[in-house]
Design a protein around this motif. Structure first.
Motif, PDB file in Angstrom:
ATOM      1  N   ALA A 212      63.014  39.401  70.263  1.00 27.63           N
ATOM      2  CA  ALA A 212      61.580  39.569  69.998  1.00 27.63           C
ATOM      3  C   ALA A 212      61.020  40.784  70.713  1.00 27.63           C
ATOM      4  O   ALA A 212      60.229  41.552  70.152  1.00 27.63           O
ATOM      5  N   GLU A 213      61.434  40.995  71.967  1.00 31.92           N
ATOM      6  CA  GLU A 213      60.872  42.104  72.737  1.00 31.92           C
ATOM      7  C   GLU A 213      61.336  43.454  72.218  1.00 31.92           C
ATOM      8  O   GLU A 213      60.558  44.414  72.149  1.00 31.92           O
ATOM      9  N   VAL A 214      62.610  43.557  71.827  1.00 29.42           N
ATOM     10  CA  VAL A 214      63.095  44.816  71.256  1.00 29.42           C
ATOM     11  C   VAL A 214      62.427  45.067  69.904  1.00 29.42           C
ATOM     12  O   VAL A 214      61.988  46.190  69.607  1.00 29.42           O
ATOM     13  N   HIS A 215      62.314  44.028  69.078  1.00 31.65           N
ATOM     14  CA  HIS A 215      61.648  44.156  67.781  1.00 31.65           C
ATOM     15  C   HIS A 215      60.218  44.655  67.951  1.00 31.65           C
ATOM     16  O   HIS A 215      59.783  45.610  67.289  1.00 31.65           O
ATOM     17  N   ASP A 216      59.474  44.037  68.856  1.00 30.80           N
ATOM     18  CA  ASP A 216      58.064  44.388  69.003  1.00 30.80           C
ATOM     19  C   ASP A 216      57.888  45.771  69.623  1.00 30.80           C
ATOM     20  O   ASP A 216      56.945  46.496  69.292  1.00 30.80           O
ATOM     21  N   HIS A 217      58.802  46.152  70.505  1.00 32.37           N
ATOM     22  CA  HIS A 217      58.755  47.502  71.068  1.00 32.37           C
ATOM     23  C   HIS A 217      58.966  48.543  69.967  1.00 32.37           C
ATOM     24  O   HIS A 217      58.243  49.552  69.902  1.00 32.37           O
ATOM     25  N   LEU A 218      59.946  48.302  69.103  1.00 33.71           N
ATOM     26  CA  LEU A 218      60.197  49.255  68.022  1.00 33.71           C
ATOM     27  C   LEU A 218      59.025  49.306  67.048  1.00 33.71           C
ATOM     28  O   LEU A 218      58.685  50.384  66.537  1.00 33.71           O
ATOM     29  N   ALA A 219      58.391  48.157  66.801  1.00 32.65           N
ATOM     30  CA  ALA A 219      57.203  48.151  65.939  1.00 32.65           C
ATOM     31  C   ALA A 219      56.099  49.011  66.550  1.00 32.65           C
ATOM     32  O   ALA A 219      55.415  49.775  65.855  1.00 32.65           O
ATOM     33  N   GLU A 220      55.950  48.907  67.870  1.00 32.07           N
ATOM     34  CA  GLU A 220      54.934  49.708  68.560  1.00 32.07           C
ATOM     35  C   GLU A 220      55.272  51.196  68.508  1.00 32.07           C
ATOM     36  O   GLU A 220      54.397  52.041  68.305  1.00 32.07           O
ATOM     37  N   LEU A 263      61.147  45.577  60.028  1.00 29.61           N
ATOM     38  CA  LEU A 263      60.366  46.741  60.454  1.00 29.61           C
ATOM     39  C   LEU A 263      60.179  47.739  59.315  1.00 29.61           C
ATOM     40  O   LEU A 263      59.358  48.652  59.417  1.00 29.61           O
ATOM     41  N   GLY A 264      60.945  47.578  58.249  1.00 32.97           N
ATOM     42  CA  GLY A 264      60.766  48.417  57.073  1.00 32.97           C
ATOM     43  C   GLY A 264      61.389  49.790  57.143  1.00 32.97           C
ATOM     44  O   GLY A 264      61.148  50.629  56.276  1.00 32.97           O
ATOM     45  N   ALA A 265      62.214  50.042  58.168  1.00 28.73           N
ATOM     46  CA  ALA A 265      62.854  51.347  58.338  1.00 28.73           C
ATOM     47  C   ALA A 265      64.362  51.182  58.289  1.00 28.73           C
ATOM     48  O   ALA A 265      64.890  50.097  58.581  1.00 28.73           O
ATOM     49  N   PRO A 266      65.104  52.227  57.948  1.00 28.11           N
ATOM     50  CA  PRO A 266      66.562  52.151  58.030  1.00 28.11           C
ATOM     51  C   PRO A 266      67.003  51.774  59.442  1.00 28.11           C
ATOM     52  O   PRO A 266      66.365  52.153  60.427  1.00 28.11           O
ATOM     53  N   LEU A 267      68.120  51.051  59.520  1.00 25.93           N
ATOM     54  CA  LEU A 267      68.609  50.528  60.792  1.00 25.93           C
ATOM     55  C   LEU A 267      69.895  51.238  61.189  1.00 25.93           C
ATOM     56  O   LEU A 267      70.852  51.302  60.410  1.00 25.93           O
ATOM     57  N   LEU A 268      69.906  51.776  62.402  1.00 23.09           N
ATOM     58  CA  LEU A 268      71.079  52.438  62.967  1.00 23.09           C
ATOM     59  C   LEU A 268      71.645  51.559  64.069  1.00 23.09           C
ATOM     60  O   LEU A 268      70.900  50.981  64.866  1.00 23.09           O
ATOM     61  N   LEU A 269      72.961  51.468  64.139  1.00 23.54           N
ATOM     62  CA  LEU A 269      73.627  50.695  65.187  1.00 23.54           C
ATOM     63  C   LEU A 269      74.595  51.591  65.934  1.00 23.54           C
ATOM     64  O   LEU A 269      75.498  52.187  65.337  1.00 23.54           O
ATOM     65  N   GLY A 270      74.416  51.688  67.253  1.00 26.39           N
ATOM     66  CA  GLY A 270      75.305  52.475  68.094  1.00 26.39           C
ATOM     67  C   GLY A 270      75.920  51.600  69.175  1.00 26.39           C
ATOM     68  O   GLY A 270      75.332  51.446  70.247  1.00 26.39           O
TER      69      GLY A 270
END
Length: 337
Positions: A212-220, A263-270
């Motif tokens: 939740a915290e990572v999701h909301d940070h990225l939304a911000e 979030l509606g954006a492409p997702l990158l995984l590293g």
């Protein structure tokens, strides 16, 4: 902002009510976890279904209906896995040429962001990266190039030399000039979740609910980018595996990757060669973590990840080709680099 977690599925035949996950040709969904309970997609508002299902905009002219491979090229003496291997100009260009046959994007960085790494100066970072980008372009390699930097001056110099996008591990937090630069140039930018700085980030690996915290940070950070004039179709997000996270945080994020499609954006995984892979797989050295890294990349692909940032491009490309053939697509065609 929704924190629904679509249940990602692959394989054929697909049910009549199956929806593509984040525009994928291979991955689909028909229900999602919502506060621990399963909800059918058919019960959701159309805008919610569309956010999780809709096709994502091209990145650097590349379609995102299949996972792209982003090859890591560190021009540093001290990166955690391959520091020094491509530090000399000729070594870096040789590796870029090799990777260009396997990777869709080359990600070039001149400052290590491993845990405990100390910052380098703008000029040092430019000296490490810009000649390499110029030499790659001068040798005729046309593969899109990402500049892995948190500094606007470095990003500007790299873009001038032939780079196509920016990969900022601080999601525009570090340099107040970065957002304006990206907006002005109109290039894609990857916003990655991180805390503090590389030197101290592992001291801040504390979360009540990491997903939740990572999701909301990225939304911000998306909101900040949009307010700075960066177009929505230029934004990519990355949950930042290993950046201010310990093993259980990394596993929680990987198990819940589909949440970030909301979030509606492409997702990158590293996640390539990172410490948690060695901890679980019993491999101390970074180069020994290739099999585990490929396993994590395939997990990401099966969760609808759009871009896989990896060291081992040939191995990942081969694994993805087999995964795609097994996952099944309507056309039955397979992706080449």
């Amino acid at each position: 902002m929704s924190r629904l977690r679509p249940v990602a599925m692959t394989g054929t035949p697909r049910p009549a009510d199956a929806l593509p996950l984040a525009g994928s040709r291979c991955v689909w969904w028909r229900e999602a976890l919502d506060a621990g309970a399963l909800r059918s997609a058919s019960e959701m508002a159309p805008e919610v279904r569309d956010r999780f299902s809709g096709a994502k905009p091209d990145v650097c002219g590349l379609k995102l209906d299949r996972p792209l491979v982003m090859g890591i090229l560190n021009t540093t003496p001290d990166s955690f896995s391959d520091g020094g291997a491509h530090y000399a100009l000729e070594d870096a260009v040789r590796r870029a040429r090799s990777m260009s046959a396997e990777a869709d994007i080359l990600d070039i960085g001149g400052e290590s962001t491993r845990p405990g790494a100390k910052p380098v100066s703008v000029q040092a970072e430019i000296t490490r990266t810009v000649p390499v980008i110029r030499a790659i372009r001068g040798s005729g390699i046309a593969t899109p190039i990402s500049i892995d930097t948190r500094k606007a001056e470095v990003a500007a110099a790299a873009l001038d030399a032939g780079a196509d996008m920016v990969n900022d591990v601080t999601a525009l937090r570090y340099d107040p000039e970065m957002a304006a630069l990206v907006a002005e140039r109109g290039v894609p930018v990857c916003l990655m979740h991180s805390v503090a700085d590389p030197e101290t980030m592992q001291q801040h690996a504390r979360y009540d609910d990491v997903v939740a915290e990572v999701h909301d940070h990225l939304a911000e950070r998306i909101a900040v980018a949009r307010s700075a004039g960066i177009a929505r179709d230029r934004l990519i997000v990355d949950p930042g595996i290993g950046f201010g996270k310990v093993l259980e945080h990394n596993l929680a994020l990987l198990r819940n990757l589909t949440v970030f499609h909301g979030l509606g954006a492409p997702l990158l995984l590293g996640a390539s060669r990172k410490r948690f892979i060695g901890t679980i797989g019993g491999a101390d050295a970074g180069a020994e973590r290739m099999p585990g890294s490929v396993a994590v990349a395939l997990h990401g692909a099966a969760q609808g990840v759009h871009i896989l940032r990896v060291h081992d491009t040939a191995e990942t490309r081969q694994a993805l080709s087999l995964w795609e053939a097994l996952a099944g697509t309507d056309e039955g065609q397979h992706h080449g680099a």
